[in-house]
Design a protein around this motif. Structure first.
Motif, PDB file in Angstrom:
ATOM      1  N   ILE A 118     -54.652   5.890  -4.034  1.00 35.46           N
ATOM      2  CA  ILE A 118     -55.752   6.855  -4.034  1.00 35.46           C
ATOM      3  C   ILE A 118     -55.212   8.281  -4.002  1.00 35.46           C
ATOM      4  N   VAL A 119     -54.426   8.574  -2.978  1.00 34.01           N
ATOM      5  CA  VAL A 119     -53.857   9.911  -2.777  1.00 34.01           C
ATOM      6  C   VAL A 119     -52.510   9.785  -2.067  1.00 34.01           C
ATOM      7  N   HIS A 120     -51.797  10.908  -2.013  1.00 36.55           N
ATOM      8  CA  HIS A 120     -50.549  11.056  -1.240  1.00 36.55           C
ATOM      9  C   HIS A 120     -49.417  10.179  -1.764  1.00 36.55           C
ATOM     10  N   GLY A 121     -49.476   9.812  -3.046  1.00 40.08           N
ATOM     11  CA  GLY A 121     -48.423   8.979  -3.608  1.00 40.08           C
ATOM     12  C   GLY A 121     -47.081   9.689  -3.615  1.00 40.08           C
ATOM     13  N   VAL A 122     -46.067   9.019  -3.095  1.00 37.89           N
ATOM     14  CA  VAL A 122     -44.706   9.569  -3.060  1.00 37.89           C
ATOM     15  C   VAL A 122     -44.011   9.273  -4.385  1.00 37.89           C
ATOM     16  N   PRO A 123     -43.477  10.280  -5.061  1.00 42.55           N
ATOM     17  CA  PRO A 123     -42.756  10.028  -6.317  1.00 42.55           C
ATOM     18  C   PRO A 123     -41.555   9.111  -6.097  1.00 42.55           C
ATOM     19  N   THR A 124     -41.413   8.131  -6.982  1.00 37.91           N
ATOM     20  CA  THR A 124     -40.322   7.161  -6.919  1.00 37.91           C
ATOM     21  C   THR A 124     -39.695   7.021  -8.302  1.00 37.91           C
ATOM     22  N   ARG A 125     -38.808   6.035  -8.417  1.00 41.65           N
ATOM     23  CA  ARG A 125     -38.175   5.761  -9.715  1.00 41.65           C
ATOM     24  C   ARG A 125     -39.090   4.956 -10.641  1.00 41.65           C
ATOM     25  N   TYR A 126     -40.275   4.581 -10.164  1.00 44.94           N
ATOM     26  CA  TYR A 126     -41.209   3.827 -11.006  1.00 44.94           C
ATOM     27  C   TYR A 126     -41.430   4.562 -12.324  1.00 44.94           C
ATOM     28  N   ARG A 127     -41.345   3.806 -13.435  1.00 39.98           N
ATOM     29  CA  ARG A 127     -41.545   4.393 -14.761  1.00 39.98           C
ATOM     30  C   ARG A 127     -42.932   4.035 -15.276  1.00 39.98           C
ATOM     31  N   LEU A 128     -43.628   5.027 -15.764  1.00 42.34           N
ATOM     32  CA  LEU A 128     -45.007   4.848 -16.201  1.00 42.34           C
ATOM     33  C   LEU A 128     -45.111   3.840 -17.336  1.00 42.34           C
ATOM     34  N   ARG A 129     -46.218   3.078 -17.286  1.00 45.80           N
ATOM     35  CA  ARG A 129     -46.491   2.060 -18.290  1.00 45.80           C
ATOM     36  C   ARG A 129     -47.770   2.400 -19.047  1.00 45.80           C
ATOM     37  N   ASP A 130     -47.896   1.827 -20.209  1.00 45.71           N
ATOM     38  CA  ASP A 130     -49.097   2.051 -21.012  1.00 45.71           C
ATOM     39  C   ASP A 130     -50.334   1.600 -20.238  1.00 45.71           C
ATOM     40  N   GLY A 131     -51.317   2.497 -20.134  1.00 47.04           N
ATOM     41  CA  GLY A 131     -52.560   2.183 -19.441  1.00 47.04           C
ATOM     42  C   GLY A 131     -52.586   2.550 -17.980  1.00 47.04           C
ATOM     43  N   ASP A 132     -51.488   3.065 -17.419  1.00 48.08           N
ATOM     44  CA  ASP A 132     -51.494   3.470 -16.010  1.00 48.08           C
ATOM     45  C   ASP A 132     -52.490   4.606 -15.780  1.00 48.08           C
ATOM     46  N   LEU A 133     -53.237   4.506 -14.696  1.00 46.89           N
ATOM     47  CA  LEU A 133     -54.118   5.587 -14.258  1.00 46.89           C
ATOM     48  C   LEU A 133     -53.339   6.411 -13.230  1.00 46.89           C
ATOM     49  N   VAL A 134     -53.169   7.683 -13.505  1.00 52.34           N
ATOM     50  CA  VAL A 134     -52.318   8.541 -12.682  1.00 52.34           C
ATOM     51  C   VAL A 134     -53.139   9.693 -12.109  1.00 52.34           C
ATOM     52  N   SER A 135     -53.000   9.915 -10.804  1.00 53.77           N
ATOM     53  CA  SER A 135     -53.579  11.097 -10.162  1.00 53.77           C
ATOM     54  C   SER A 135     -52.432  11.955  -9.652  1.00 53.77           C
ATOM     55  N   ILE A 136     -52.433  13.236 -10.008  1.00 55.41           N
ATOM     56  CA  ILE A 136     -51.399  14.151  -9.525  1.00 55.41           C
ATOM     57  C   ILE A 136     -52.053  15.271  -8.721  1.00 55.41           C
ATOM     58  N   ASP A 137     -51.440  15.591  -7.602  1.00 50.89           N
ATOM     59  CA  ASP A 137     -51.946  16.586  -6.656  1.00 50.89           C
ATOM     60  C   ASP A 137     -50.800  17.536  -6.346  1.00 50.89           C
ATOM     61  N   PHE A 138     -51.085  18.836  -6.396  1.00 50.56           N
ATOM     62  CA  PHE A 138     -49.997  19.818  -6.286  1.00 50.56           C
ATOM     63  C   PHE A 138     -50.494  21.062  -5.560  1.00 50.56           C
ATOM     64  N   GLY A 139     -49.604  21.657  -4.778  1.00 46.15           N
ATOM     65  CA  GLY A 139     -49.916  22.917  -4.108  1.00 46.15           C
ATOM     66  C   GLY A 139     -48.803  23.916  -4.318  1.00 46.15           C
ATOM     67  N   ALA A 140     -49.150  25.191  -4.249  1.00 47.09           N
ATOM     68  CA  ALA A 140     -48.158  26.262  -4.365  1.00 47.09           C
ATOM     69  C   ALA A 140     -48.503  27.370  -3.381  1.00 47.09           C
ATOM     70  N   GLU A 141     -47.459  27.946  -2.782  1.00 49.03           N
ATOM     71  CA  GLU A 141     -47.627  29.105  -1.902  1.00 49.03           C
ATOM     72  C   GLU A 141     -46.945  30.294  -2.560  1.00 49.03           C
ATOM     73  N   LEU A 142     -47.713  31.343  -2.776  1.00 51.18           N
ATOM     74  CA  LEU A 142     -47.202  32.542  -3.446  1.00 51.18           C
ATOM     75  C   LEU A 142     -47.727  33.763  -2.721  1.00 51.18           C
ATOM     76  N   GLY A 143     -46.832  34.638  -2.292  1.00 47.80           N
ATOM     77  CA  GLY A 143     -47.251  35.860  -1.612  1.00 47.80           C
ATOM     78  C   GLY A 143     -48.024  35.600  -0.330  1.00 47.80           C
ATOM     79  N   GLY A 144     -47.741  34.463   0.322  1.00 46.68           N
ATOM     80  CA  GLY A 144     -48.402  34.151   1.583  1.00 46.68           C
ATOM     81  C   GLY A 144     -49.724  33.444   1.453  1.00 46.68           C
TER      82      GLY A 144
END
Length: 255
Positions: A81-107
């Motif tokens: 659902i969420v908080h997936g830790v990146p691993t060596r798993y290689r994406l396959r055809d038909g995989d459903l992928v959710s990506i979540d990202f944050g950035a801190e800039l200038g505080g």
């Protein structure tokens, strides 16, 4: 305590949000059959370096976590659902992928997520993703001065439940600003007219999550971070950082 941001601070949050947009766009573009989740994390990390920004994810360790988060990008695949830790798993055809990202800039921090299918999509997955996006849009539409947190929660929950999907128990959005997680919490289901009143200068990360099987329960994977559906059905996640303004909601991570 909720910090009301000045207009200048909201502009600064927009700049952080655009770093997030560039990283998510780059990671989605790189996501192809055979690409590893660690490679996607490195793509996102490169965007941070180029922007001179920091990661609020890397090293983050809330009370529930057994270890600090080891990456800059959350990558959740299929029944994650969420908080997936990146691993060596290689994406396959038909995989459903959710990506979540944050950035801190200038505080200031930006936070956003999206879901997509690698290769050939299943119709059911496209409906799931579309519902998460509609729920996010409904939540943002309710994020106006004078409304309450419950109005956002009700708007999100109504879309998700009408589609027959589950909503993970206890997980939702949050305030955001100088830190990734600030007050108030933003549930993904609730009663309208309840909760804190929305004011100009509030900033929220609104993030519906939906479970295809219609259940609300989940469990943590052995890594202690990745949350997976109990029934093995697929999940999708959508998120934007949004400022509440007198002129209406301003999406600071607009793509």
């Amino acid at each position: 305590m909720v910090e009301l941001k000045t207009d200048a601070s909201i502009d600064a949050m927009y700049e952080a949000g655009q770093v997030v947009v560039r990283a998510l766009t780059a990671a989605q573009k790189a996501a192809d059959v055979g690409v590893s989740l660690l490679e996607l994390d490195e793509v996102a990390h490169d965007v941070l370096r180029e922007a001179g920004a920091a990661s609020p994810f890397l090293g983050y360790r809330p009370a529930f976590a057994p270890t600090p988060f080891p990456a800059v990008l959350c990558v959740s695949v299929n029944d994650a659902i969420v908080h997936g830790v990146p691993t060596r798993y290689r994406l396959r055809d038909g995989d459903l992928v959710s990506i979540d990202f944050g950035a801190e800039l200038g505080g200031w921090v930006g936070d956003s997520a999206l879901s997509f299918v690698v290769g050939t999509p299943r119709e059911a997955d496209l409906r799931l993703i579309e519902t998460a996006e509609r729920a996010l849009a409904a939540g943002i539409e309710a994020a106006v001065v004078g409304n309450r947190i419950g109005d956002i929660a009700h708007a999100i929950g109504t879309v998700c439940r009408a589609a027959g999907y589950g909503i993970p128990d206890g997980f939702g959005g949050h305030g955001i600003g100088r830190r990734m997680h600030e007050d108030p919490g933003v549930p993904n289901e609730g009663r309208p007219g309840r909760g804190m009143r929305l004011r100009h200068g509030m900033a929220l990360a609104i993030e519906p999550m939906v479970i295809a099987g219609g259940i609300d329960t989940f469990h943590a994977a052995p890594d202690g971070w990745t949350l997976k559906t109990d029934d093995g059905s697929r999940a999708a996640h959508a998120e934007h950082t949004v400022a509440i303004t007198d002129a209406g909601p301003r999406i600071l991570t607009a793509r």
